[in-house]
Design a protein around this motif. Structure first.
Motif, PDB file in Angstrom:
ATOM      1  N   MET A  62       0.809  -1.218   0.000  1.00  0.00           N
ATOM      2  CA  MET A  62       0.000   0.000   0.000  1.00  0.00           C
ATOM      3  C   MET A  62       0.845   1.271   0.000  1.00  0.00           C
ATOM      4  N   VAL A  63       2.051   1.188   0.553  1.00  0.00           N
ATOM      5  CA  VAL A  63       2.946   2.342   0.586  1.00  0.00           C
ATOM      6  C   VAL A  63       4.325   1.904   0.100  1.00  0.00           C
ATOM      7  N   ALA A  64       5.108   2.878  -0.335  1.00  0.00           N
ATOM      8  CA  ALA A  64       6.456   2.596  -0.824  1.00  0.00           C
ATOM      9  C   ALA A  64       7.305   1.999   0.302  1.00  0.00           C
ATOM     10  N   LEU A  65       7.972   0.915   0.003  1.00  0.00           N
ATOM     11  CA  LEU A  65       8.680   0.156   1.024  1.00  0.00           C
ATOM     12  C   LEU A  65       9.917   0.874   1.581  1.00  0.00           C
ATOM     13  N   LYS A  66      10.763   1.423   0.715  1.00  0.00           N
ATOM     14  CA  LYS A  66      12.016   2.022   1.206  1.00  0.00           C
ATOM     15  C   LYS A  66      11.774   3.203   2.142  1.00  0.00           C
TER      16      LYS A  66
ATOM     17  N   ALA B 200      10.398   1.906   5.433  1.00  0.00           N
ATOM     18  CA  ALA B 200      11.416   1.272   6.274  1.00  0.00           C
ATOM     19  C   ALA B 200      12.328   2.309   6.927  1.00  0.00           C
ATOM     20  N   VAL B 201      12.768   3.287   6.133  1.00  0.00           N
ATOM     21  CA  VAL B 201      13.679   4.314   6.667  1.00  0.00           C
ATOM     22  C   VAL B 201      12.995   5.110   7.776  1.00  0.00           C
ATOM     23  N   TRP B 202      11.790   5.582   7.507  1.00  0.00           N
ATOM     24  CA  TRP B 202      11.105   6.416   8.489  1.00  0.00           C
ATOM     25  C   TRP B 202      10.611   5.620   9.694  1.00  0.00           C
ATOM     26  N   THR B 203      10.289   4.372   9.496  1.00  0.00           N
ATOM     27  CA  THR B 203       9.915   3.539  10.647  1.00  0.00           C
ATOM     28  C   THR B 203      11.131   3.371  11.557  1.00  0.00           C
ATOM     29  N   GLY B 204      12.281   3.081  10.966  1.00  0.00           N
ATOM     30  CA  GLY B 204      13.500   2.920  11.754  1.00  0.00           C
ATOM     31  C   GLY B 204      13.915   4.194  12.470  1.00  0.00           C
TER      32      GLY B 204
END
Length: 143
Positions: A108-112, A115-119
């Motif tokens: 549903m959302v761009a993975l990279k 991942a960066v913003w979650t981290g």
């Protein structure tokens, strides 16, 4: 009735701790959003902004839910308070990873950027939560 007064005071302290924890998480999340807006928009456009917003929302939600065991750990033994802090951090990690994996697999959302913003937001909020949790536990031990 002294029992009622003690209960009211305990409830006020729990509310106060929750307010502080969730307030600090809100401010940190808002700061990350402001700091990340322009670089994410320039690099990835609206798709990146969506992923950033979702990641910040997920980690904020996990942080807010993780605040509950810390705030409710008042008036417990020192060992129990320390275990509540650890369980809060485990709960936060579990919620963040579960929702992240669900979003990553859904596409549903761009993975990279997700991942960066979650981290990044997870680490920032972990620092805030850990600092406050240590203060709360130390304050209760001194009392």
């Amino acid at each position: 009735m002294p029992g009622a007064d003690q209960t009211m005071t305990k409830n006020n302290r729990v509310r106060s701790d929750l307010f502080i924890l969730i307030g600090a998480s809100s401010l940190t999340t808002a700061a990350l959003f402001v700091i990340g807006w322009i670089p994410t928009r320039r690099a990835l456009g609206s798709e990146g902004l969506l992923a950033m917003s979702v990641a910040l929302g997920v980690t904020f939600l996990a942080s807010a839910l993780g605040a509950l065991p810390i705030a409710l750990g008042r008036d417990r033994s020192p060992t129990a308070r320390h275990l509540r802090v650890m369980s809060a951090m485990a709960l936060r990690m579990f919620i963040t990873l579960t929702v992240f994996l669900g979003l990553a697999l859904s596409g549903m959302v761009a993975l990279k950027p997700l991942a960066v913003w979650t981290g990044l937001s997870y680490l920032a909020l972990l620092g805030v939560e850990t600092t406050l949790a240590v203060r709360f536990v130390s304050r209760r031990e001194a009392a």
